[in-house]
Design a protein around this motif. Structure first.
Motif, PDB file in Angstrom:
ATOM      1  N   UNK A 172      -8.344 -25.137 -26.771  1.00  0.00           N
ATOM      2  CA  UNK A 172      -6.857 -24.226 -26.790  1.00  0.00           C
ATOM      3  C   UNK A 172      -5.863 -24.994 -25.730  1.00  0.00           C
ATOM      4  N   UNK A 173      -4.754 -25.164 -26.348  1.00  0.00           N
ATOM      5  CA  UNK A 173      -3.677 -25.857 -25.443  1.00  0.00           C
ATOM      6  C   UNK A 173      -2.373 -25.222 -25.687  1.00  0.00           C
ATOM      7  N   UNK A 174      -1.615 -25.096 -24.794  1.00  0.00           N
ATOM      8  CA  UNK A 174      -0.130 -24.456 -24.901  1.00  0.00           C
ATOM      9  C   UNK A 174       0.610 -25.523 -24.915  1.00  0.00           C
ATOM     10  N   UNK A 175       1.127 -26.376 -25.717  1.00  0.00           N
ATOM     11  CA  UNK A 175       1.814 -27.566 -25.775  1.00  0.00           C
ATOM     12  C   UNK A 175       3.196 -27.283 -25.561  1.00  0.00           C
ATOM     13  N   UNK A 176       4.159 -27.804 -25.348  1.00  0.00           N
ATOM     14  CA  UNK A 176       5.664 -27.875 -25.110  1.00  0.00           C
ATOM     15  C   UNK A 176       6.168 -27.500 -26.570  1.00  0.00           C
ATOM     16  N   UNK A 177       5.735 -28.017 -27.825  1.00  0.00           N
ATOM     17  CA  UNK A 177       6.374 -27.731 -28.949  1.00  0.00           C
ATOM     18  C   UNK A 177       5.610 -26.409 -29.582  1.00  0.00           C
ATOM     19  N   UNK A 178       4.917 -25.713 -28.968  1.00  0.00           N
ATOM     20  CA  UNK A 178       4.281 -24.609 -29.426  1.00  0.00           C
ATOM     21  C   UNK A 178       4.992 -23.387 -29.436  1.00  0.00           C
ATOM     22  N   UNK A 179       5.548 -22.661 -30.387  1.00  0.00           N
ATOM     23  CA  UNK A 179       6.224 -21.452 -30.420  1.00  0.00           C
ATOM     24  C   UNK A 179       5.488 -20.204 -30.047  1.00  0.00           C
ATOM     25  N   UNK A 180       5.922 -19.487 -29.353  1.00  0.00           N
ATOM     26  CA  UNK A 180       5.572 -18.111 -28.943  1.00  0.00           C
ATOM     27  C   UNK A 180       6.432 -17.006 -29.525  1.00  0.00           C
ATOM     28  N   UNK A 181       5.850 -15.982 -30.295  1.00  0.00           N
ATOM     29  CA  UNK A 181       6.560 -15.001 -30.787  1.00  0.00           C
ATOM     30  C   UNK A 181       5.887 -13.599 -30.172  1.00  0.00           C
ATOM     31  N   UNK A 182       6.704 -12.778 -29.683  1.00  0.00           N
ATOM     32  CA  UNK A 182       6.309 -11.554 -28.925  1.00  0.00           C
ATOM     33  C   UNK A 182       6.751 -10.327 -29.971  1.00  0.00           C
ATOM     34  N   UNK A 189      -3.120  -8.961 -39.181  1.00  0.00           N
ATOM     35  CA  UNK A 189      -2.485  -7.876 -40.098  1.00  0.00           C
ATOM     36  C   UNK A 189      -0.870  -7.448 -39.731  1.00  0.00           C
ATOM     37  N   UNK A 190      -0.775  -7.341 -38.406  1.00  0.00           N
ATOM     38  CA  UNK A 190       0.430  -7.038 -37.614  1.00  0.00           C
ATOM     39  C   UNK A 190       1.208  -8.328 -37.607  1.00  0.00           C
ATOM     40  N   UNK A 191       0.979  -9.395 -37.453  1.00  0.00           N
ATOM     41  CA  UNK A 191       1.518 -10.455 -37.437  1.00  0.00           C
ATOM     42  C   UNK A 191       2.417 -10.900 -38.963  1.00  0.00           C
ATOM     43  N   UNK A 192       1.575 -10.550 -40.110  1.00  0.00           N
ATOM     44  CA  UNK A 192       1.989 -10.789 -41.371  1.00  0.00           C
ATOM     45  C   UNK A 192       2.779  -9.602 -41.696  1.00  0.00           C
ATOM     46  N   UNK A 193       2.617  -8.464 -41.509  1.00  0.00           N
ATOM     47  CA  UNK A 193       3.418  -7.157 -42.076  1.00  0.00           C
ATOM     48  C   UNK A 193       4.509  -6.922 -41.158  1.00  0.00           C
ATOM     49  N   UNK A 194       4.377  -6.825 -39.722  1.00  0.00           N
ATOM     50  CA  UNK A 194       5.341  -6.167 -38.887  1.00  0.00           C
ATOM     51  C   UNK A 194       6.295  -7.381 -38.506  1.00  0.00           C
ATOM     52  N   UNK A 195       5.779  -8.589 -37.952  1.00  0.00           N
ATOM     53  CA  UNK A 195       6.519  -9.710 -37.492  1.00  0.00           C
ATOM     54  C   UNK A 195       7.071 -10.806 -38.658  1.00  0.00           C
ATOM     55  N   UNK A 225       1.132 -22.770 -36.796  1.00  0.00           N
ATOM     56  CA  UNK A 225       1.107 -23.363 -35.412  1.00  0.00           C
ATOM     57  C   UNK A 225       1.888 -22.452 -34.280  1.00  0.00           C
ATOM     58  N   UNK A 226       1.309 -21.396 -34.003  1.00  0.00           N
ATOM     59  CA  UNK A 226       2.043 -20.548 -32.921  1.00  0.00           C
ATOM     60  C   UNK A 226       1.350 -19.857 -32.239  1.00  0.00           C
ATOM     61  N   UNK A 227       1.916 -19.058 -31.140  1.00  0.00           N
ATOM     62  CA  UNK A 227       0.944 -17.944 -30.278  1.00  0.00           C
ATOM     63  C   UNK A 227       1.532 -16.582 -30.804  1.00  0.00           C
ATOM     64  N   UNK A 228       1.068 -15.628 -30.825  1.00  0.00           N
ATOM     65  CA  UNK A 228       1.519 -14.272 -31.156  1.00  0.00           C
ATOM     66  C   UNK A 228       0.994 -13.418 -29.861  1.00  0.00           C
TER      67      UNK A 228
END
Length: 81
Positions: free
Chosen positions: A2-12, A28-34, A41-44
């Motif tokens: 696991x790495x948090x790279x500079x180009x990795x997007x983060x969604x809250x 399921x929340x990522x798909x339906x709500x967000x 390639x992102x962090x939620x």
């Protein structure tokens, strides 16, 4: 690994979630709500109602990562001795 790279997007996720949810419920929340792809390639990021815990969901080639952290102010309220 696991790495948090500079180009990795983060969604809250803005609303608080039920922290009993695991990988399946959060994806399921990522798909339906967000309206995002949980396999992208992102962090939620998710928080609980009191905002003293954070869960991160990330997919890599071998599967999902689910990380949880208690925020520091939460620990400071306990008397450990």
């Amino acid at each position: 690994m696991f790495r948090l790279d500079a180009d990795l997007k983060v969604f809250v996720h803005r609303e608080a979630i039920d922290f009993r949810k695991s990988i399946n419920g959060l994806s399921v929340l990522v798909e339906q709500s967000m309206k995002r792809d949980p396999f992208a390639r992102a962090v939620y990021a998710f928080t609980n109602r009191r905002r003293d815990r954070v869960k991160l969901l990330l997919y890599e080639r071998t599967g999902f990562w689910l990380l949880m952290n208690y925020l520091a102010s939460y620990y400071n309220s306990f008397n450990w001795m």
